[in-house]
Motif scaffolding. Sequence first.
Motif, PDB file in Angstrom:
ATOM      1  N   ARG A 197     133.084 -35.076  34.887  1.00  0.00           N
ATOM      2  CA  ARG A 197     132.073 -35.754  34.197  1.00  0.00           C
ATOM      3  C   ARG A 197     131.915 -36.971  34.061  1.00  0.00           C
ATOM      4  NH1 ARG A 197     132.645 -30.816  31.189  1.00  0.00           N
ATOM      5  NH2 ARG A 197     133.933 -31.885  29.661  1.00  0.00           N
ATOM      6  N   GLN A 198     133.032 -37.556  33.845  1.00  0.00           N
ATOM      7  CA  GLN A 198     133.313 -39.127  33.663  1.00  0.00           C
ATOM      8  C   GLN A 198     132.889 -39.712  35.149  1.00  0.00           C
ATOM      9  OE1 GLN A 198     137.385 -39.167  32.355  1.00  0.00           O
ATOM     10  NE2 GLN A 198     136.644 -40.014  30.411  1.00  0.00           N
ATOM     11  N   GLU A 199     133.320 -39.241  36.210  1.00  0.00           N
ATOM     12  CA  GLU A 199     133.189 -39.803  37.607  1.00  0.00           C
ATOM     13  C   GLU A 199     131.692 -39.700  38.107  1.00  0.00           C
ATOM     14  OE1 GLU A 199     135.601 -37.975  40.336  1.00  0.00           O
ATOM     15  OE2 GLU A 199     137.522 -38.826  39.367  1.00  0.00           O
ATOM     16  N   LEU A 200     130.963 -38.671  37.606  1.00  0.00           N
ATOM     17  CA  LEU A 200     129.568 -38.418  37.797  1.00  0.00           C
ATOM     18  C   LEU A 200     128.725 -39.489  37.076  1.00  0.00           C
ATOM     19  CD1 LEU A 200     129.428 -34.751  37.850  1.00  0.00           C
ATOM     20  CD2 LEU A 200     129.031 -36.263  39.964  1.00  0.00           C
ATOM     21  N   ARG A 201     129.174 -39.551  35.830  1.00  0.00           N
ATOM     22  CA  ARG A 201     128.654 -40.683  34.693  1.00  0.00           C
ATOM     23  C   ARG A 201     128.824 -42.254  35.569  1.00  0.00           C
ATOM     24  NH1 ARG A 201     130.748 -39.319  30.673  1.00  0.00           N
ATOM     25  NH2 ARG A 201     129.323 -37.603  30.034  1.00  0.00           N
ATOM     26  N   LEU A 202     129.885 -42.464  35.860  1.00  0.00           N
ATOM     27  CA  LEU A 202     129.986 -43.858  36.311  1.00  0.00           C
ATOM     28  C   LEU A 202     129.294 -44.014  37.583  1.00  0.00           C
ATOM     29  CD1 LEU A 202     133.813 -44.301  35.386  1.00  0.00           C
ATOM     30  CD2 LEU A 202     131.667 -45.395  34.414  1.00  0.00           C
ATOM     31  N   ALA A 203     129.187 -43.091  38.262  1.00  0.00           N
ATOM     32  CA  ALA A 203     128.552 -42.950  39.742  1.00  0.00           C
ATOM     33  C   ALA A 203     126.943 -42.745  39.638  1.00  0.00           C
ATOM     34  CB  ALA A 203     128.900 -42.034  40.625  1.00  0.00           C
ATOM     35  N   GLY A 204     126.466 -42.724  38.464  1.00  0.00           N
ATOM     36  CA  GLY A 204     124.854 -42.955  38.059  1.00  0.00           C
ATOM     37  C   GLY A 204     124.510 -41.428  38.683  1.00  0.00           C
ATOM     38  N   GLN A 205     125.177 -40.192  38.618  1.00  0.00           N
ATOM     39  CA  GLN A 205     124.746 -38.920  39.146  1.00  0.00           C
ATOM     40  C   GLN A 205     124.221 -38.049  37.950  1.00  0.00           C
ATOM     41  OE1 GLN A 205     124.338 -37.699  42.334  1.00  0.00           O
ATOM     42  NE2 GLN A 205     125.249 -39.110  43.419  1.00  0.00           N
ATOM     43  N   HIS A 206     123.134 -38.436  37.492  1.00  0.00           N
ATOM     44  CA  HIS A 206     122.895 -38.035  36.027  1.00  0.00           C
ATOM     45  C   HIS A 206     122.392 -36.521  36.197  1.00  0.00           C
ATOM     46  CE1 HIS A 206     123.926 -41.644  34.159  1.00  0.00           C
ATOM     47  NE2 HIS A 206     123.099 -42.491  34.977  1.00  0.00           N
ATOM     48  N   GLY A 207     121.906 -36.381  37.526  1.00  0.00           N
ATOM     49  CA  GLY A 207     121.342 -34.962  37.544  1.00  0.00           C
ATOM     50  C   GLY A 207     122.339 -33.772  38.030  1.00  0.00           C
TER      51      GLY A 207
END
Length: 347
Positions: free
Chosen positions: A188-198
């Motif tokens: 979840r942290q990696e996706l948030r930092l990558a801007g993958q909010h979907g």
Amino acid sequence: MEPVEPVAWNGGEEGAGLVAEQGKVVVITGASSGVGRACARRFASRGWSVVLAARRTAELEEVAAACRKHRGARALVVPTDVTDAEAVEHLARRAVTAFGRIDVWVNNASVAAFGSLDEIPPAVFRRVLDVDVMGYAHGARAALGVMREQGDGTLINVSSVVGAAVVPYNIPYVISKAAVRALSGSLRQELRLAGQHGVHVCTVLPSTMDTPFFRSAANYSGRKVLPMAPVYTAERAARTVLRLTRRPRRETYVGPAGRLLGIQSKLAPGLVERLLARQMDRSHLSRKEPAAPTSGNVLRPLPEAAAVSGGWHGRRRTAVRRLAVATLAVGAVLATGRRARCGCGRR
């Protein structure tokens, strides 16, 4: 690869939102029995296309045949050993080739080994971690690779209440389920930092489930494994998983007893450890029925027929057990309150 054709509707369930869900695609590992099998049937009843993965082909074909009876549902069988990273990548490719995308991936395949640390053979211990931890990591890598390109999707990791409140005599499984929670949080942290909010990552923590799990597990304790009360149906877990596809959440428990235990383990971890150790020794491992050492389904699939239910669930019996758990919970809370007021146990 051959196209996967829809079949004519042959009855099936209907409900609000059915049309909106038709055509969505879910990949389920450990789909041949237990919670995975229940999830496959639940998704198919909503018109989803289901991609079924496990080690046993015949059992997967049975699940697929049942899924295809539902309106709009399509099913693809992909026999997969989740410890093999290339096989899991192949699973993802087959899903995309057949259906064009992956909306949901359910990491569910798990095995367990009961016994003390020095009783469980190292090879069996390692295999549990390979299936329950590396299998989930392989699944996450394959699923998120597709979902990042799509810009949306939901990865659901099935952990366990023992990932939040540890128990003895099941160490490799407990370790793995705690690791699954950590894996989900880091992703979840990696996706948030990558801007993958979907793209969402959710963790499910089931309480004791009525599945073949306890009969199939490796057991070196010398005692028959019994489910720890209260016992909930696999269908209940499947409903929870389906809800997460509509409203993703970080973590969710299956069964109020598990939720309560998770809260208690945060408020009074030492007390909960002692209570669970006693309960595990008295009721999870039989004091009356012995059991011969077995590797169960850890090293290789068992020849027994697969099923959703393990035959442990009974409404009256479960109600009594829930009452007992609730009583235990109240006692734990009161004990915690008394400690807090008097300052006992502070270090």
